[in-house]
Design an enzyme around this catalytic site. Structure first.
Site, PDB file in Angstrom:
ATOM      1  N   CYS A   1       5.583   4.270   2.014  1.00  0.00           N
ATOM      2  CA  CYS A   1       6.102   5.140   2.568  1.00  0.00           C
ATOM      3  C   CYS A   1       6.424   5.313   3.596  1.00  0.00           C
ATOM      4  O   CYS A   1       8.164   6.153   3.884  1.00  0.00           O
ATOM      5  CB  CYS A   1       5.385   6.535   2.898  1.00  0.00           C
ATOM      6  SG  CYS A   1       5.913   8.223   2.426  1.00  0.00           S
TER       7      CYS A   1
ATOM      8  N   GLY B   1       1.234  -1.550   0.098  1.00  0.00           N
ATOM      9  CA  GLY B   1       0.020  -0.262  -0.513  1.00  0.00           C
ATOM     10  C   GLY B   1       0.976   1.345   0.167  1.00  0.00           C
ATOM     11  O   GLY B   1       2.194   1.739  -0.005  1.00  0.00           O
ATOM     12  N   CYS B   2       0.765   2.648  -0.512  1.00  0.00           N
ATOM     13  CA  CYS B   2       0.959   3.632  -0.067  1.00  0.00           C
ATOM     14  C   CYS B   2       1.242   3.778   1.122  1.00  0.00           C
ATOM     15  O   CYS B   2       3.011   3.912   1.262  1.00  0.00           O
ATOM     16  CB  CYS B   2      -0.017   5.075  -1.432  1.00  0.00           C
ATOM     17  SG  CYS B   2      -1.382   5.236  -0.017  1.00  0.00           S
ATOM     18  N   TYR B   3       0.750   4.050   2.400  1.00  0.00           N
ATOM     19  CA  TYR B   3       1.158   4.558   3.483  1.00  0.00           C
ATOM     20  C   TYR B   3       2.006   3.442   3.844  1.00  0.00           C
ATOM     21  O   TYR B   3       3.414   4.109   4.527  1.00  0.00           O
ATOM     22  CB  TYR B   3      -0.183   4.444   5.058  1.00  0.00           C
ATOM     23  CG  TYR B   3      -1.264   5.606   4.137  1.00  0.00           C
ATOM     24  CD1 TYR B   3      -0.529   7.074   3.725  1.00  0.00           C
ATOM     25  CD2 TYR B   3      -2.531   5.425   4.084  1.00  0.00           C
ATOM     26  CE1 TYR B   3      -1.434   7.913   4.331  1.00  0.00           C
ATOM     27  CE2 TYR B   3      -3.184   6.319   3.740  1.00  0.00           C
ATOM     28  CZ  TYR B   3      -3.133   7.407   4.171  1.00  0.00           C
ATOM     29  OH  TYR B   3      -4.236   8.469   3.375  1.00  0.00           O
TER      30      TYR B   3
END
Lengths: 338, 338, 338, 338
Positions: free
Chosen positions: D151, D146-148
């Site tokens: 990051c 996922g993006c979160y």
């Protein structure tokens, strides 16, 4: 690989040039100058370039055996530098306003000082790429258009070139704040502009006579331009909405066909129902849409990325023309969309 | 009507004070000073005040028989002005950082110079209105809190006052750019911040010790604060998201009841599931929400308008306390929402 | 205190009406209706109203003995409700598009269905407050103008009323997204519009004939209007930039004097060099600036808060007229600025 | 050239995949599917792709002899498609959440339904590229993070892998609205989020257990994660600010050296003083900065483009690993900056 340099690389256009040139398959970027920042890493000023540009800002460009020099210097500065660079044999692409206005009297009127390099002014080719590819291909000195003139003239050129305009044109331009440059100003202070759309220099922006000059050439008699720029709360992007009267009864379909013909084989101009600014962000594309409203009124909308097609990207496109490469060389990527 | 003046009225907080005071039913704004702009119309600098404030900036506030003076001067400047103003008999509400830190050593450490007005520092009452109404009501000199300390301390006070915090607190603060003031900076240049969320002064912002001071007082032993401010691309508004460990097993419901009790009869604090920044913009309200996550972790969210509750609005609220008026006097309006 | 109700209170205009009416010194807001949300707290839908509006949405407005009813219903719905409400004796202020176009044929052409309440259409007074105060003061049924017609017509009225326009007018309008309402649409989905300026309904927006109708009345012969709305990435605010030709040689100074005379004693219209949208946000003010460019070209710029002067605020201003109160009653506060 | 397809190409991640794959020097994009849009031009949905993608959406991917399939389908849908695609011999890169959580019980708890493809769940390699390149290089089925999680985990991995964390970690995440996808929601309706920073799903977001899973693996014992996502008013970009306690006395310099070593030769991770979100927009880069504050508190900041490194870009990077190409193949360009 040909050798290139950017003169005046500390600003946004300079950074964007470095960004594009770093990926260009036929250009080697040898030097980036900045008087103030000489000796500092370019990527310290433009942190998005870390890993792509390892140069430090230099004071001058001599000694590199350059094939082409991009000038991202302010107006007034360019015309002091061009004579020497041009005489070195390097091709020159100037992104300042110094060589855009052909008439030195008009230049003085709008820029506030005499033009001091009439020789190069005379031979500079105006680099509105989609209109003047053939001339640019023969040139060794190109004057790169302003962002507003690029966006608006592309949207208007087919109408003026076909002599279809009754009276003048009203240009309502909206620009992202990066167009205003890196210098701190009240107009671009976020609290003053971040929740607003702010008109500025109404009827007094230097890009007015530049637009009028090209439209006049296209239609063969003086074009009247009323130009109102606005700052909008986005960093990148430009939209020009333009209003004029036709001198003949033409339908939207007629005009769309004329535009399609005018921009045939032009890779970076896309006709669309309504331009979507986000679709061109980060790319060299221009989206154009139009409508006929009521009695012979035309609304033309044109969108670009002000730093790419409106600046550094078109400069690279012009460089491609000068060196005989396909126009999309180093520029062949789509915009971001969302 | 009592008579008031604003000293240092050229900035955003000065303009906001004038905006609020112009509508206050019990205060007459007699003077607004600015050394640099003396003689110019206040409404030329703050054009939203045309039709509401007809004053010109003055150099000094003498001769008005003032009842209260609001200082919207920079830190360092306030402590030079307060002694004389305070001795005139006027109540003083200082919006700078000069009188917020009670320990002059801590002041020196964070502000970089000696405190030169220890007498008034000693008697200044910290104007975090919801916590110290009674003391403020007795005071004639109020030190108005910073925007970040207001937002974060309101969200944390019930937990610290009830001695429920294990270890310290992490404060992740997001502020609109108006909080950075009218001075032009690279950080608030729209092209640098308009499409970004930018942390700054990580662990080094002057509001850190101010927050720690209040939380320490509330819990009775030193509070450890890690504070990270961020600029967000909005003009107005602030959200603090705060993270800590409870030293006891309490449910969200337990905490909500404790907060409801703590802020009972406080007009401007609203408990909500999740704060919506837009709901408080333009108003003096603070919205607070919280959650318990996993094993004794608490997330508290607090939102204010940084210029109103985080500055000028709270100053007016403190003025109301000083003069014995209801806290909402002149502040009794909702936020904008959309 | 007179008794008022809002019909159709779930949208942005309904919420804004409630926000303004909650602070109005002469109006008591008795009911807010919403068929879908009946029984729910108004402040759950409009959380910024917590502490100001304690009502729950009701299904109907009967039984309150109302003096005035504000209709914030969609077009098509209003004309079904007005006959009964009007016959109850309450004054009616309709914020939909149903009663703005005087000619039922034009209404059908632009709204796509027959008008079913010709009687009230005939007696509705168009509530462009600065132009028609006297008529509104005599009315018991006011049709509140659209946001775009308010902003643009105020900017153009002095020129058309003085018969100075040669040909038509091009209106380039920029609106914050709140103007598009609470309904979810792709056009207002943040990823599609948050970094863009997007034209829409070019030449086909329903506010076009409404603007043309007023300008036609003002100049006494048909006014040609070309209207292009754009969505800009702000929540509140509207700017119209307008372009036309004068039929006489007049200077900017001439025009400014004419405007000053035209809007004499109008509290909410402010002439300014260049309007600053942020200066009117949250207020009922309209800022107007203009320039003469080249040969008889005029650029007029007009800025409002689309939800206040462009909707709920003007409705309150019209209510003030109907009941004989000063126009600024309940609206006497400045915009936010920063 | 290997042959690729995108399944589920109507959303933002699907469009971004098409954007990147259209420029990849070793991949030929053969098909893009969308059940709803089958038969329509891909570039009609993603207008920024005009001139780059000439495909129409197809219903299925059969008959192309594909080497790799990218699944941009919603969770729940992916696990129905993977078994057949995987058995066809094509490599699979799944961008949904279906194969990220290794424990089917945890999957059920957070996604609300049983996992129906345990076989492929067991063999899926988690594609956090900088951590698991070697495993990905051996895999034929990659579950893209996922993006979160991308990051935040990149920012935290060196600390957890070196066993330096005392207690858990608080993750304060800020995401552009494109991360929420193309579906219309109230949370991404511009008027609700365009002038605000809005927390959502506090402690309840599905990326929480995904982050905890990786950090747990890295440190060898359970990692406690408190995760608060926020929507910020930008279209693209993500910043995670993360807070934790060290279990040892280490300086900022110690940590920076550790990070430099951990990410040695990783092309897309850049250590910086403070990350600048705009510097990575449009690129696959991740910028990480950190500070030690007070007594063993660490603040780590990590920024990515949520659609590139947080989605489509990392999927391409993983594809590069699977096929043995340099990680930057097709991704070797800088972010936009301004």
């Amino acid at each position: 690989m040909i050798k290139a340099a950017v003169v005046g690389g500390s600003g946004f256009i300079g950074g964007e040039l470095a960004r594009l040139l770093s990926r260009h398959p036929k250009i080697s970027l040898e030097a980036i100058t900045s008087r103030q920042l000489a000796g500092q890493k370019v990527a310290d000023t433009h942190p998005f370039l870390r890993g792509y540009i390892d140069l430090t800002f230099s004071e001058s460009i001599t000694g590199h055996g350059l094939d082409v020099v991009f000038l991202a210097t302010p107006h007034g500065a360019s015309m002091k530098l061009v004579p020497e660079i041009a005489s070195s044999g390097a091709k020159v692409i100037d992104l300042s306003g110094d060589y855009r206005l052909k008439d030195p009297q008009v230049y003085k009127e709008w820029y506030g000082h005499e033009h001091t390099d009439l020789e190069n002014l005379g031979r500079a080719v105006y680099g509105l790429n989609e209109l003047y590819w053939d001339e640019i291909a023969e040139a060794d000195f190109v004057s790169n258009p302003g962002c507003y003139p690029t966006c608006s003239t592309l949207g208007l050129a087919p109408l003026f070139a076909n002599g279809l305009v009754e009276g003048g044109v009203f240009i309502d331009a909206k620009s992202g704040t990066s167009g205003a440059g890196a210098e701190l100003t009240k107009a671009t202070h976020h609290p003053m502009c971040g929740a607003s759309v702010n008109p500025y220099k109404v009827g007094r922006h230097r890009h007015s006579p530049e637009i009028a000059q090209t439209l006049t050439l296209l239609q063969g008699h003086p074009a009247e331009v009323v130009f109102t720029p606005h700052l909008i709360p986005v960093v990148r992007g430009m939209l020009c909405t333009m209003y004029l009267k036709l001198n003949d009864d033409l339908t939207k379909q007629d005009l769309l066909e004329m535009y399609a013909e005018f921009f045939r084989r032009k890779r970076f101009v896309r006709m669309t129902e309504v331009p979507w600014m986000q679709a061109v962000i980060g790319s060299n594309h221009c989206e154009i849409g139009l409508d006929v409203v009521g009695n012979r009124n035309v609304v033309v909308m044109s969108a670009i990325d002000n730093l790419v097609k409106g600046g550094a990207g078109q400069a690279v496109q012009n460089c491609n023309a000068v060196f005989g490469w396909p126009e999309e060389t180093g520029l062949d990527f789509p915009g971001l969309g969302v």
